[in-house]
Write an enzyme that holds these catalytic residues in place. Sequence first.
Site, short mmCIF file in Angstrom:
data_model
loop_
_atom_site.label_atom_id
_atom_site.label_comp_id
_atom_site.label_asym_id
_atom_site.label_seq_id
_atom_site.Cartn_x
_atom_site.Cartn_y
_atom_site.Cartn_z
N HIS A 103 0.84 -1.19 0.00
CA HIS A 103 0.00 0.00 0.00
C HIS A 103 0.88 1.23 0.00
CE1 HIS A 103 -3.51 2.54 0.73
NE2 HIS A 103 -2.69 3.26 1.48
N ASP A 159 -15.07 2.39 7.44
CA ASP A 159 -13.97 3.22 6.97
C ASP A 159 -14.40 4.06 5.77
OD1 ASP A 159 -11.17 4.13 6.52
OD2 ASP A 159 -11.44 2.98 4.70
N ARG A 177 -14.16 12.64 6.72
CA ARG A 177 -12.86 13.27 6.98
C ARG A 177 -12.45 14.17 5.82
NH1 ARG A 177 -9.34 8.54 7.15
NH2 ARG A 177 -7.66 10.06 7.25
N SER A 227 -7.60 3.69 8.97
CA SER A 227 -8.28 3.60 7.67
C SER A 227 -7.55 2.62 6.75
CB SER A 227 -8.35 4.98 7.02
OG SER A 227 -8.84 4.90 5.70
N LYS A 230 -8.66 -1.86 6.11
CA LYS A 230 -8.93 -2.47 4.80
C LYS A 230 -7.93 -3.59 4.50
CE LYS A 230 -8.97 1.41 2.37
NZ LYS A 230 -9.11 2.60 3.21
#
Length: 429
Positions: free
Chosen positions: A87, A166, A173, A188, A192
């Site tokens: 990620h 999320d 947000r 967050s 996931k």
Amino acid sequence: MSVEQFDVVDLIRAKRDGGELSCEEINWVVDAYTRGYVVPEQMSALTMAIFLNGMGRREIRDLTLAMIASGETMSFAGLGKRTVDKHSTGGVGDKITLPLMPLVAAFGVAVPQLSGRGLGHTGGTLDKLESIPGWRAELTSAQMYAQLRDVGGVICAAGATLAPADKKLYALRDITGTVEAIPLIASSIMSKKIAEGTESLVLDVKFGSGAFITDINRSRELAQTMVQLGADAGVTTSALLTDMSVPLGRAIGNANEVRESVEVLAGGGPADVVELTVALAREMLTLAGQPDVDVAAALADGRAMDVWRRSILAQGGDPDAALPVARETHTVLAESSGYVTGVAALPFGVGAWRLGAGRARPGDAVQHAAGIDVHVKPGDEVRVGQPLYTLSADEPARFERALAAVAGALTVGSERPPTRQLVAERVSA
């Protein structure tokens, strides 16, 4: 009518005054917000209190687990392969997922890469791939599992059932000025990734002008927080802190970033894209139990390209199809000779966005051919009249605002700047 376990105003006051929320309070507020009992105004107040006062490690872990519990979880245990994911916290020209997934999968490791769309100046992996004719982002769980088994890797959209809390919280947000809160970013991302079911995870945490968090010390704090969350959840996790002060590669956009990624898979491409792709692949393969393989060789001999082509075909795309080309271009030339002293990432990201490469709101369409190709890097010598960068768009009326965004972002001076270190450090549990 059922009686609620807590009063959300009490929780808001507790965080406002610097207190800690219990595990039970966090579980309740995430569930109550997901089902609509806690209204957006109240959750906005709570997220701002978290933004201002932070959260302890236990609170962040409980928040992450509560968001995972809001939906389904996946498992790849039956694949018979190790699984590893990557990620990135996002940046300008960051197309690394595209060559990285097939490169790692070429070594027999399954790479389930659940990706997203861009918003603002950072591009989305799915937007880039959708510039390939026929390619589809939406896969069922069965299709994703089959592609991991047969091809070895997949890049696709995350299903709506993974951490739905999320998704709802992120949208809030984004419009309340609380995106940059480290506890909220960490929970967050990790909710996931943990729900996805990968065994191991490598995080590419950016710092510099083109990153969400520009300061390296805060980026390090985010990396350490996420690595700890992974360890707490039994997911082997490490992070690389990487410099996003200069755009990655030369292409910023969608179709042009796919072209550049294919160049890397063909054994070429810009040196920085190759360097980061190889560094992340080595890290992923180390976590997956293959620390000593020759990663660069798999780019050079075509193994990674074979996986790329098979993955594009598996998702309905044509790897040989022509990619979209913009109707209009505008090239900016050097007004003086010397050395390129800087190429600021953020202005070029905003410029590409204004050309149509990104979206202002979720659901907006992107123009796949729009973007910027930067022809030079810091340290390059240039002469008067030499092309510095080219803007591409279907609507020439977009050039003026894009040019205003990038004005002064590429600088030329008399002395060559020091060499930048792309990978600053590694963070592990």
